[in-house]
Design a protein around this motif. Structure first.
Motif, mmCIF file in Angstrom:
data_model
loop_
_atom_site.group_PDB
_atom_site.id
_atom_site.type_symbol
_atom_site.label_atom_id
_atom_site.label_comp_id
_atom_site.label_asym_id
_atom_site.label_seq_id
_atom_site.Cartn_x
_atom_site.Cartn_y
_atom_site.Cartn_z
ATOM 1 N N GLY A 150 0.782 -1.227 0.000
ATOM 2 C CA GLY A 150 0.000 0.000 0.000
ATOM 3 C C GLY A 150 0.817 1.283 0.000
ATOM 4 O O GLY A 150 0.257 2.384 -0.035
ATOM 5 N N ASN A 151 2.141 1.180 0.057
ATOM 6 C CA ASN A 151 2.988 2.381 0.044
ATOM 7 C C ASN A 151 2.858 3.116 -1.284
ATOM 8 O O ASN A 151 2.726 2.497 -2.337
ATOM 9 C CB ASN A 151 4.464 2.029 0.251
ATOM 10 C CG ASN A 151 4.784 1.658 1.686
ATOM 11 O OD1 ASN A 151 5.495 0.696 1.931
ATOM 12 N ND2 ASN A 151 4.290 2.407 2.649
ATOM 13 N N GLN A 152 2.915 4.456 -1.193
ATOM 14 C CA GLN A 152 2.888 5.297 -2.397
ATOM 15 C C GLN A 152 3.800 6.485 -2.189
ATOM 16 O O GLN A 152 3.987 6.960 -1.059
ATOM 17 C CB GLN A 152 1.480 5.834 -2.673
ATOM 18 C CG GLN A 152 0.496 4.805 -3.116
ATOM 19 C CD GLN A 152 -0.872 5.412 -3.374
ATOM 20 O OE1 GLN A 152 -1.163 6.541 -2.977
ATOM 21 N NE2 GLN A 152 -1.724 4.660 -4.035
ATOM 22 N N VAL A 153 4.367 6.981 -3.301
ATOM 23 C CA VAL A 153 5.127 8.220 -3.307
ATOM 24 C C VAL A 153 4.582 9.042 -4.461
ATOM 25 O O VAL A 153 4.484 8.554 -5.585
ATOM 26 C CB VAL A 153 6.637 7.980 -3.523
ATOM 27 C CG1 VAL A 153 7.391 9.297 -3.583
ATOM 28 C CG2 VAL A 153 7.209 7.095 -2.441
ATOM 29 N N VAL A 154 4.208 10.291 -4.183
ATOM 30 C CA VAL A 154 3.650 11.152 -5.218
ATOM 31 C C VAL A 154 4.516 12.394 -5.346
ATOM 32 O O VAL A 154 4.829 13.053 -4.355
ATOM 33 C CB VAL A 154 2.192 11.562 -4.885
ATOM 34 C CG1 VAL A 154 1.626 12.489 -5.941
ATOM 35 C CG2 VAL A 154 1.325 10.321 -4.723
ATOM 36 N N VAL A 155 4.895 12.675 -6.578
ATOM 37 C CA VAL A 155 5.675 13.870 -6.896
ATOM 38 C C VAL A 155 4.854 14.675 -7.880
ATOM 39 O O VAL A 155 4.425 14.162 -8.909
ATOM 40 C CB VAL A 155 7.036 13.481 -7.523
ATOM 41 C CG1 VAL A 155 7.804 14.708 -7.945
ATOM 42 C CG2 VAL A 155 7.839 12.634 -6.552
ATOM 43 N N SER A 156 4.610 15.958 -7.572
ATOM 44 C CA SER A 156 3.841 16.840 -8.456
ATOM 45 C C SER A 156 4.680 18.075 -8.758
ATOM 46 O O SER A 156 4.541 19.115 -8.105
ATOM 47 C CB SER A 156 2.527 17.255 -7.793
ATOM 48 O OG SER A 156 1.760 16.125 -7.474
ATOM 49 N N PRO A 157 5.586 17.995 -9.754
ATOM 50 C CA PRO A 157 6.498 19.107 -10.014
ATOM 51 C C PRO A 157 5.800 20.414 -10.393
ATOM 52 O O PRO A 157 6.298 21.485 -10.088
ATOM 53 C CB PRO A 157 7.372 18.618 -11.167
ATOM 54 C CG PRO A 157 6.903 17.264 -11.526
ATOM 55 C CD PRO A 157 5.782 16.886 -10.641
ATOM 56 N N THR A 158 4.634 20.349 -11.010
ATOM 57 C CA THR A 158 3.962 21.598 -11.410
ATOM 58 C C THR A 158 3.107 22.179 -10.301
ATOM 59 O O THR A 158 3.178 23.374 -10.025
ATOM 60 C CB THR A 158 3.097 21.365 -12.659
ATOM 61 O OG1 THR A 158 2.214 20.263 -12.416
ATOM 62 C CG2 THR A 158 3.953 21.066 -13.874
ATOM 63 N N SER A 159 2.306 21.336 -9.623
ATOM 64 C CA SER A 159 1.416 21.884 -8.596
ATOM 65 C C SER A 159 2.076 22.019 -7.228
ATOM 66 O O SER A 159 1.677 22.891 -6.442
ATOM 67 C CB SER A 159 0.156 21.023 -8.478
ATOM 68 O OG SER A 159 0.498 19.720 -8.096
ATOM 69 N N ALA A 160 3.058 21.204 -6.923
ATOM 70 C CA ALA A 160 3.753 21.281 -5.631
ATOM 71 C C ALA A 160 5.232 20.959 -5.863
ATOM 72 O O ALA A 160 5.685 19.862 -5.565
ATOM 73 C CB ALA A 160 3.132 20.317 -4.633
ATOM 74 N N PRO A 161 6.003 21.904 -6.384
ATOM 75 C CA PRO A 161 7.373 21.621 -6.802
ATOM 76 C C PRO A 161 8.339 21.253 -5.672
ATOM 77 O O PRO A 161 9.382 20.683 -5.934
ATOM 78 C CB PRO A 161 7.811 22.894 -7.510
ATOM 79 C CG PRO A 161 6.897 23.959 -7.014
ATOM 80 C CD PRO A 161 5.622 23.284 -6.634
ATOM 81 N N ARG A 162 8.068 21.536 -4.425
ATOM 82 C CA ARG A 162 8.987 21.236 -3.322
ATOM 83 C C ARG A 162 8.394 20.234 -2.331
ATOM 84 O O ARG A 162 8.920 20.051 -1.236
ATOM 85 C CB ARG A 162 9.342 22.522 -2.547
ATOM 86 C CG ARG A 162 9.856 23.672 -3.350
ATOM 87 C CD ARG A 162 11.189 23.538 -4.038
ATOM 88 N NE ARG A 162 12.225 22.874 -3.292
ATOM 89 C CZ ARG A 162 13.167 22.110 -3.867
ATOM 90 N NH1 ARG A 162 13.173 21.921 -5.155
ATOM 91 N NH2 ARG A 162 14.091 21.538 -3.156
#
Length: 191
Positions: free
Chosen positions: A144-156
């Motif tokens: 169930g682990n997840q990692v989410v990267v959103s460079p445009t909406s949340a760059p840091r």
């Protein structure tokens, strides 16, 4: 290298065999034991196979294959062979049952761990979220682990679904890279 004639203690050999390898070893040991004990009648083998749950057509097919081989030879009948086959099958079934129990225990442990997953976000000072995600992926071993990267909406921001223990491990893994004066902070352009 010399080999002792004494049997080794189970505790003296730390080698761990996979389930498949263990089954192969036990099957081959059963074959060798059969040959050493001088064989059995076809009728005795058929009864032993039936007691072990082997279908009659499967036994007959295996018998036909073996008899077609040039090395097949008739041996003196012995009742101990039937007992040895049943014991070998029982050992293989016990190994398979233990494997099922171990798998079930692991699934229960993961289910308990997965039920304690929560969404967390870390604001990164130095690392890019994609870099941070690559650093922490080896720590996230639950289904169930997840990692989410959103460079445009949340760059840091690095967003994760983790347990409390995993979050502590993630923070510890990222700390050297996020510390003031670290190489990743020194090379990051100011915004």
């Amino acid at each position: 290298m010399t080999h002792s004639s004494r049997p080794r203690s189970m505790d003296s050999d730390p080698t761990v065999l996979s389930e498949q390898t263990a089954a192969q070893v036990l099957a081959r040991a059963s074959e060798l034991d059969q040959f050493r004990r001088a064989g059995s009648t076809v009728a005795e083998l058929r009864v032993a196979a039936a007691e072990a749950g082997i279908a009659v057509p499967d036994f007959d097919a295996a018998l036909a294959e073996v008899q077609r081989q040039p090395s097949a030879s008739a041996a003196r009948p012995r009742n101990r062979t039937r007992r040895a086959i049943i014991q070998a099958v029982a050992v293989m079934l016990a190994v398979a049952a233990m494997a099922v129990v171990v798998r079930g225990t692991r699934k229960v442990q993961e289910a308990v761990s997965t039920s304690s997953l929560r969404d967390e976000a870390i604001i990164l000072q130095c690392l890019a979220p994609a870099e941070a995600a690559e650093l922490i992926r080896p720590l996230l071993t639950l289904s169930g682990n997840q990692v989410v990267v959103s460079p445009t909406s949340a760059p840091r921001v690095l967003t994760m679904r983790v347990t409390a223990d995993q979050l502590a491990q993630v923070k510890a893994r990222l700390a050297p890279y996020e510390a003031a004066g670290s190489p990743s902070c020194a090379t990051r352009p100011a915004r």
